[in-house]
Motif scaffolding. Structure first.
Motif, PDB file in Angstrom:
ATOM      1  N   ASP A  54       8.264   3.885 -12.537  1.00  0.00           N
ATOM      2  CA  ASP A  54       8.869   3.068 -13.590  1.00  0.00           C
ATOM      3  C   ASP A  54      10.255   2.562 -13.195  1.00  0.00           C
ATOM      4  N   GLU A  55      10.899   3.322 -12.323  1.00  0.00           N
ATOM      5  CA  GLU A  55      12.243   2.949 -11.871  1.00  0.00           C
ATOM      6  C   GLU A  55      12.255   1.577 -11.192  1.00  0.00           C
ATOM      7  N   PHE A  56      11.130   1.192 -10.603  1.00  0.00           N
ATOM      8  CA  PHE A  56      11.119   0.024  -9.733  1.00  0.00           C
ATOM      9  C   PHE A  56      10.623  -1.246 -10.425  1.00  0.00           C
ATOM     10  N   GLU A  57      10.258  -1.150 -11.696  1.00  0.00           N
ATOM     11  CA  GLU A  57       9.811  -2.310 -12.474  1.00  0.00           C
ATOM     12  C   GLU A  57       8.748  -3.113 -11.711  1.00  0.00           C
ATOM     13  N   LEU A  58       7.722  -2.401 -11.296  1.00  0.00           N
ATOM     14  CA  LEU A  58       6.623  -3.027 -10.569  1.00  0.00           C
ATOM     15  C   LEU A  58       5.760  -3.862 -11.514  1.00  0.00           C
ATOM     16  N   MET A  59       5.111  -4.876 -10.961  1.00  0.00           N
ATOM     17  CA  MET A  59       4.152  -5.645 -11.737  1.00  0.00           C
ATOM     18  C   MET A  59       3.020  -4.758 -12.218  1.00  0.00           C
ATOM     19  N   MET A  60       2.629  -3.797 -11.365  1.00  0.00           N
ATOM     20  CA  MET A  60       1.525  -2.889 -11.682  1.00  0.00           C
ATOM     21  C   MET A  60       1.389  -1.844 -10.585  1.00  0.00           C
ATOM     22  N   ILE A  61       0.672  -0.787 -10.895  1.00  0.00           N
ATOM     23  CA  ILE A  61       0.201   0.175  -9.902  1.00  0.00           C
ATOM     24  C   ILE A  61      -1.326   0.082  -9.910  1.00  0.00           C
ATOM     25  N   GLU A  62      -1.896  -0.256  -8.779  1.00  0.00           N
ATOM     26  CA  GLU A  62      -3.332  -0.484  -8.699  1.00  0.00           C
ATOM     27  C   GLU A  62      -4.059   0.795  -8.291  1.00  0.00           C
ATOM     28  N   GLN A  63      -5.053   1.160  -9.074  1.00  0.00           N
ATOM     29  CA  GLN A  63      -5.968   2.274  -8.823  1.00  0.00           C
ATOM     30  C   GLN A  63      -5.244   3.514  -8.284  1.00  0.00           C
ATOM     31  N   PRO A  64      -4.350   4.112  -9.074  1.00  0.00           N
ATOM     32  CA  PRO A  64      -3.668   5.310  -8.587  1.00  0.00           C
ATOM     33  C   PRO A  64      -4.583   6.529  -8.486  1.00  0.00           C
ATOM     34  N   LEU A  65      -5.575   6.641  -9.392  1.00  0.00           N
ATOM     35  CA  LEU A  65      -6.420   7.834  -9.445  1.00  0.00           C
ATOM     36  C   LEU A  65      -7.798   7.562  -8.842  1.00  0.00           C
ATOM     37  N   ALA A  66      -8.727   8.469  -9.035  1.00  0.00           N
ATOM     38  CA  ALA A  66     -10.013   8.458  -8.333  1.00  0.00           C
ATOM     39  C   ALA A  66     -10.761   7.136  -8.461  1.00  0.00           C
ATOM     40  N   HIS A  67     -11.525   6.834  -7.432  1.00  0.00           N
ATOM     41  CA  HIS A  67     -12.213   5.549  -7.335  1.00  0.00           C
ATOM     42  C   HIS A  67     -13.238   5.328  -8.438  1.00  0.00           C
ATOM     43  N   PRO A  94       8.576 -10.104  -7.025  1.00  0.00           N
ATOM     44  CA  PRO A  94       7.368  -9.688  -7.752  1.00  0.00           C
ATOM     45  C   PRO A  94       6.530  -8.737  -6.891  1.00  0.00           C
ATOM     46  N   ILE A  95       6.746  -7.453  -7.072  1.00  0.00           N
ATOM     47  CA  ILE A  95       6.140  -6.432  -6.212  1.00  0.00           C
ATOM     48  C   ILE A  95       5.210  -5.536  -7.025  1.00  0.00           C
ATOM     49  N   MET A  96       4.077  -5.205  -6.443  1.00  0.00           N
ATOM     50  CA  MET A  96       3.153  -4.236  -7.014  1.00  0.00           C
ATOM     51  C   MET A  96       2.784  -3.229  -5.936  1.00  0.00           C
ATOM     52  N   ALA A  97       2.240  -2.099  -6.365  1.00  0.00           N
ATOM     53  CA  ALA A  97       1.832  -1.067  -5.425  1.00  0.00           C
ATOM     54  C   ALA A  97       0.341  -0.791  -5.591  1.00  0.00           C
ATOM     55  N   ASP A  98      -0.329  -0.525  -4.488  1.00  0.00           N
ATOM     56  CA  ASP A  98      -1.762  -0.215  -4.486  1.00  0.00           C
ATOM     57  C   ASP A  98      -1.964   1.140  -3.830  1.00  0.00           C
ATOM     58  N   ALA A  99      -2.544   2.068  -4.587  1.00  0.00           N
ATOM     59  CA  ALA A  99      -2.696   3.441  -4.097  1.00  0.00           C
ATOM     60  C   ALA A  99      -4.078   3.728  -3.534  1.00  0.00           C
ATOM     61  N   ASN A 100      -5.057   2.841  -3.785  1.00  0.00           N
ATOM     62  CA  ASN A 100      -6.424   3.090  -3.312  1.00  0.00           C
ATOM     63  C   ASN A 100      -6.887   4.513  -3.604  1.00  0.00           C
ATOM     64  N   SER A 101      -6.641   4.965  -4.844  1.00  0.00           N
ATOM     65  CA  SER A 101      -7.154   6.265  -5.337  1.00  0.00           C
ATOM     66  C   SER A 101      -6.534   7.474  -4.663  1.00  0.00           C
ATOM     67  N   ALA A 102      -5.322   7.359  -4.152  1.00  0.00           N
ATOM     68  CA  ALA A 102      -4.740   8.433  -3.348  1.00  0.00           C
ATOM     69  C   ALA A 102      -4.111   9.553  -4.174  1.00  0.00           C
ATOM     70  N   TYR A 103      -4.000   9.387  -5.497  1.00  0.00           N
ATOM     71  CA  TYR A 103      -3.294  10.366  -6.322  1.00  0.00           C
ATOM     72  C   TYR A 103      -4.244  11.015  -7.331  1.00  0.00           C
ATOM     73  N   THR A 104      -3.762  12.103  -7.963  1.00  0.00           N
ATOM     74  CA  THR A 104      -4.463  12.746  -9.068  1.00  0.00           C
ATOM     75  C   THR A 104      -3.468  12.917 -10.216  1.00  0.00           C
ATOM     76  N   LYS A 158       0.847  -1.190   0.000  1.00  0.00           N
ATOM     77  CA  LYS A 158       0.000   0.000   0.000  1.00  0.00           C
ATOM     78  C   LYS A 158       0.885   1.244   0.000  1.00  0.00           C
ATOM     79  N   ILE A 159       0.523   2.209  -0.853  1.00  0.00           N
ATOM     80  CA  ILE A 159       1.265   3.469  -0.892  1.00  0.00           C
ATOM     81  C   ILE A 159       0.292   4.642  -0.842  1.00  0.00           C
ATOM     82  N   LYS A 160       0.812   5.813  -0.533  1.00  0.00           N
ATOM     83  CA  LYS A 160       0.049   7.052  -0.544  1.00  0.00           C
ATOM     84  C   LYS A 160       1.051   8.191  -0.674  1.00  0.00           C
ATOM     85  N   PRO A 161       0.602   9.392  -1.037  1.00  0.00           N
ATOM     86  CA  PRO A 161       1.536  10.516  -1.143  1.00  0.00           C
ATOM     87  C   PRO A 161       2.335  10.700   0.142  1.00  0.00           C
ATOM     88  N   GLY A 162       3.654  10.775  -0.003  1.00  0.00           N
ATOM     89  CA  GLY A 162       4.541  10.887   1.141  1.00  0.00           C
ATOM     90  C   GLY A 162       5.025   9.543   1.658  1.00  0.00           C
TER      91      GLY A 162
END
Length: 360
Positions: free
Chosen positions: A194-207, A173-183, A152-156
């Motif tokens: 992109d630097e981290f070669e993640l499997m994916m970023i899940e739901q970065p923007l609004a729900h 095999p790492i992915m990040a989940d933002a739960n809509s925390a970014y715009t 789980k990630i969020k701004p900061g």
């Protein structure tokens, strides 16, 4: 039921989970079980435990009383007159699917058309008190054989944390989940992923967004996975047409049940979009439904359906769900393949209501 450990996301922390177990009993005494997944507060979607209660008692039960059902797929169509409230719908529909499979003496996996005898399992790790705590947890779960790590990630709490994680685990095999925390204003931060070669970023923007994700995806190399934005097959079609994502998370409760989840799966398979089954901190009944769904062929990414003991000191099913070397053996017994333990169900229950559908 109390989780073994607090689960923290960008929205807050959860440790106590309230939910409903739905038991559908036929005239021969056969029971099917479903589980609601809405939380006490509306942090994930607009639904809550209390809205689930309201919809089931005051609307959905009445629809069942007025109609005869021959196949679980019909439940989705009958419930379509009610707008959204997908988690309430899925709780009932899941019980009817389980009952249907048991009446036909087949597993829920067979009833859905699944073929796998084992499924790969990932793990979702909430926001930790320190980066070292996070690294220690990742190391533990990798040693246990989990096939994918979701952070789980969020701004900061994002770039530096991921940088430290990737430095420690360069090939995990790492992915990040933002739960809509970014715009979209955070696009420069999201590009750094992109630097981290993640499997994916899940739901970065609004729900509820599909359009802005379609703007973000070509700007970053990291595949976008949509979660909260997908409530129906129609949503999935729009996201695929707009190229808003390259991967899709299918949660049974979020999309209104197993029937709609399978329809989304089938459409994604036709369009070469990989899918995986997300978790909602389910107890054993919901976990059993997730396992059965994950046996469909387009579920190519390890899901969040980990073992019972990871979440609960005592689950309400027997045997409990067990993960070994990052995999779960799919049960082949009728229905979900796990027996609800009446003693544990009674232990955790705080209320019971019964509805008679025979007049319908």
């Amino acid at each position: 039921m109390r989780l073994n450990n607090p689960f923290t996301t960008s929205f807050g922390t959860i440790q106590d989970k309230e939910f409903f177990i739905i038991e559908a009993i036929d005239n021969k005494g056969t029971s099917g079980f479903g589980e609601s997944v809405a939380f006490t507060s509306p942090w994930y979607t607009e639904e809550t435990v209390e809205t689930t209660r309201h919809m089931i008692e005051d609307f959905l039960i009445k629809i069942l009383q007025e109609n005869e059902i021959n196949h679980p797929d019909e439940v989705t169509d009958l419930f379509a007159v009610i707008k959204r409230n997908n988690m309430a719908k899925a709780a009932i529909e899941g019980a009817i699917w389980d009952l249907y499979a048991k009446r036909n003496n087949i597993s829920l996996t067979q009833a859905l058309g699944g073929k796998k005898s084992q499924i790969d399992v990932g793990i979702s790790i909430g926001i930790q008190a320190s980066t070292q705590d996070l690294i220690d947890k990742i190391d533990y779960y990798l040693q246990e054989g989990y096939k994918r790590i979701k952070l789980k990630i969020k701004p900061g709490y994002d770039i530096e944390v991921l940088r430290n994680v990737r430095k420690t685990f360069p090939d995990a095999p790492i992915m990040a989940d933002a739960n809509s925390a970014y715009t979209l204003d955070d696009i420069n931060i999201l590009k750094q992923l992109d630097e981290f070669e993640l499997m994916m970023i899940e739901q970065p923007l609004a729900h509820d967004d599909i359009i802005n994700h379609a703007k973000l995806q070509p700007a970053i190399k990291t595949p976008i996975c949509l979660d909260e934005s997908i409530h129906s097959l129609d949503d999935a079609k729009k996201a695929i047409e707009l190229e808003s994502c390259r991967i899709m998370n299918i949660k049974i409760g979020r999309v209104g049940g197993l029937t709609e989840a399978r329809r989304i799966h089938d459409y994604c398979q036709e369009h070469n979009i990989e899918v995986w089954c997300g978790g909602m901190l389910e107890a054993g009944v919901g976990r059993g439904h997730n396992i059965a769904l994950s046996t469909l062929p387009q579920f190519m990414v390890p899901g969040d359906t980990a073992g019972s003991a990871l979440y609960w000191q005592q689950d309400i099913i027997k045997p409990e769900v067990i993960v070994k070397n990052g995999m779960i053996n799919v049960p082949d017994k009728p229905g979900i393949g796990y027996e609800v333990d009446p003693n544990q169900l009674e232990r955790f229950s705080i209320d019971l209501k019964t509805f008679d559908l025979r007049g319908g």
